[in-house]
Design an enzyme around this catalytic site. Structure first.
Site, PDB file in Angstrom:
ATOM      1  N   GLY A   1       4.997 -10.656   3.935  1.00 23.80           N
ATOM      2  CA  GLY A   1       4.774 -11.056   5.334  1.00 23.80           C
ATOM      3  C   GLY A   1       5.684 -12.207   5.726  1.00 23.80           C
TER       4      GLY A   1
ATOM      5  N   GLY B   1       6.544 -13.111   9.678  1.00 23.35           N
ATOM      6  CA  GLY B   1       5.536 -13.552  10.636  1.00 23.35           C
ATOM      7  C   GLY B   1       5.701 -15.019  10.999  1.00 23.35           C
ATOM      8  CD  GLN B   2       2.458 -19.149  14.387  1.00 23.24           C
ATOM      9  OE1 GLN B   2       1.381 -18.687  14.021  1.00 23.24           O
ATOM     10  NE2 GLN B   2       2.541 -20.171  15.210  1.00 23.24           N
TER      11      GLN B   2
ATOM     12  CG  ASP C   1       7.112  -8.681   7.375  1.00 25.60           C
ATOM     13  OD1 ASP C   1       6.457  -7.704   7.774  1.00 25.60           O
ATOM     14  OD2 ASP C   1       6.846  -9.850   7.696  1.00 25.60           O
ATOM     15  CB  ILE C   2       5.917  -3.494   7.150  1.00 25.21           C
ATOM     16  CG1 ILE C   2       5.204  -4.390   8.152  1.00 25.21           C
ATOM     17  CG2 ILE C   2       5.031  -3.107   5.994  1.00 25.21           C
ATOM     18  CD1 ILE C   2       4.110  -3.652   8.885  1.00 25.21           C
ATOM     19  NE  ARG C   3       7.114  -7.704  12.130  1.00 20.59           N
ATOM     20  CZ  ARG C   3       7.404  -8.937  12.510  1.00 20.59           C
ATOM     21  NH1 ARG C   3       8.584  -9.226  13.019  1.00 20.59           N
ATOM     22  NH2 ARG C   3       6.529  -9.893  12.390  1.00 20.59           N
TER      23      ARG C   3
ATOM     24  CG  ASP D   1       2.428  -1.140   3.260  1.00 19.20           C
ATOM     25  OD1 ASP D   1       1.655  -2.105   3.405  1.00 19.20           O
ATOM     26  OD2 ASP D   1       2.097   0.047   3.483  1.00 19.20           O
TER      27      ASP D   1
ATOM     28  CE1 TYR E   1      -7.091 -13.474  10.085  1.00 18.84           C
ATOM     29  CE2 TYR E   1      -8.144 -15.280  11.239  1.00 18.84           C
ATOM     30  CZ  TYR E   1      -7.136 -14.814  10.430  1.00 18.84           C
ATOM     31  OH  TYR E   1      -6.184 -15.674   9.964  1.00 18.84           O
TER      32      TYR E   1
ATOM     33  CE  LYS F   1      -7.000 -14.445   6.556  1.00 17.23           C
ATOM     34  NZ  LYS F   1      -5.938 -14.313   5.550  1.00 17.23           N
TER      35      LYS F   1
HETATM   36  N1  SER Z   1      -4.774 -18.636  14.385  1.00 17.16           N
HETATM   37  C1  SER Z   1      -5.754 -17.702  13.885  1.00 17.16           C
HETATM   38  C2  SER Z   1      -6.267 -16.823  14.972  1.00 17.16           C
HETATM   39  O1  SER Z   1      -6.335 -17.281  16.078  1.00 17.16           O
HETATM   40  C3  SER Z   1      -6.893 -18.449  13.252  1.00 17.16           C
HETATM   41  O2  SER Z   1      -6.715 -18.463  11.893  1.00 17.16           O
HETATM   42  O3  SER Z   1      -6.628 -15.720  14.706  1.00 17.16           O
END
Ligand code: SER
Length: 317
Positions: free
Chosen positions: A9, A12-13, A35-37, A53, A143, A147
């Protein structure tokens, strides 16, 4: 010579900035981005890159064997807002990718793992101010459930199989190099882009919704310093609370108006309001401070100044 690190990954950010920083510390060739892209040019060119992946165990294993990877940073995940739309996809990505790296470590193929958790592990019944390291959690989002389950599995693999997995509960992260994707705290990045590009921002959270936030440099510093800490200092292999600043949309808008007085904001809360309302307002991170000397450098004022000056420069380029 140190053995290579694999980042899953990496585009990503967080992954992007973590890759830059790890490459500057350990050398480009020692940090395998994946990453996948494909990512941006500077990330693709400054060291090895693999299309990978994170849910494909054999593909990860091949890369690990090929480069003789010693550590994995698993940064691939589906964030809170997107996960509410695709619950099963979120669960499968967030959990299967974690099991893949935990099992690779259990089988002795890698030595150390970083896996990020989130303030989303907390829920509506959690104490909202100075949320403690250990407290009532009961996450109410897809999410957050993934986690929290992930944290339990990390601790389980540490206790049962001795897997050295390390983790922090990131707050909302603010950065200018890469956009966040699909989170509830994304407004705190979008607002700076809007301030530079149009002078106006329509916020999807209410004006007084206070959430824990952090500037990306602090998040990257925390991640690397946790990973470099001696194993004996790490008192939890589930995940550490990590605090920095807390603010509401009206407070970040006011800090932008100090630089751009004509900046305007309006509020139009959507489904993300309910997610934000279930999360803490501020975090007690004393255990991270004690165990591995965590301390943040960026407050809201410094974050705003840094974001605006870098985004302005980017627009001019
Ligand atoms: N920045 C994340 C979200 O907003 C929180 O871990 O999903």
């Amino acid at each position: 010579m140190r053995k290579p690190i694999l980042i899953l990954g990496a585009c990503g950010q967080i992954g992007t900035e973590l890759t830059y920083e790890l490459r500057s510390i350990f050398g480009g060739e020692n940090i395998i981005a994946s990453d996948i892209r494909e990512g941006n040019e500077s990330l693709m060119q400054a060291g090895p890159f693999e299309l990978l992946d994170a849910t494909n165990y054999e593909a990860i294993e091949d890369v690990i064997m090929h480069y003789e990877v010693e550590e994995v940073y698993l940064m691939a995940a589906m964030l809170s807002a997107t996960a509410e739309k695709f619950p099963m996809r979120a669960w499968n990505l967030n959990m299967n990718s974690l099991f893949n790296v935990l099992n690779l470590a259990k089988e002795g193929k890698i030595e150390k793992i970083f896996w990020p958790s989130s303030i989303a592990v907390f829920g509506p019944n959690t104490p909202k101010e100075s949320t403690p390291q250990s407290t009532l959690m009961e996450p109410s989002t897809v999410y957050g459930i993934s986690k929290q389950s992930g944290e339990r599995w990390c601790e389980y693999y540490f206790k049962k199989f001795g897997v050295d997995v390390r983790s922090v509960r990131y707050p909302g992260l603010i950065s200018w190099k890469t956009m966040p994707g699909g989170g509830t705290t994304d407004y705190a990045v979008e607002i700076y882009h809007a301030a530079i590009n149009s002078g106006f921002y329509k916020c999807f959270l209410k004006e007084d919704t206070k959430l824990p936030m952090m500037y990306m440099d602090d998040a990257v510093k925390a991640t690397i310093s946790l990973m470099l800490s001696p194993r004996k200092n790490i008192k939890t292999h589930a995940s550490y609370n990590l605090g920095s600043m807390s603010f509401s949309p009206q407070e970040i808008a006011a800090s932008i108006q100090k630089h751009i007085p004509e900046f305007e904001i309006s509020y139009s809360p959507d489904f993300r309001q309910q997610i934000a309302d279930s999360w803490p307002k501020s975090i007690d991170d004393s255990q991270a401070r004690q165990d591995w000397n965590w301390s943040p450098e960026f407050d809201l004022k410094k974050t705003t100044a840094t974001m605006l000056s870098n985004l302005r420069r980017k627009v001019r380029e």
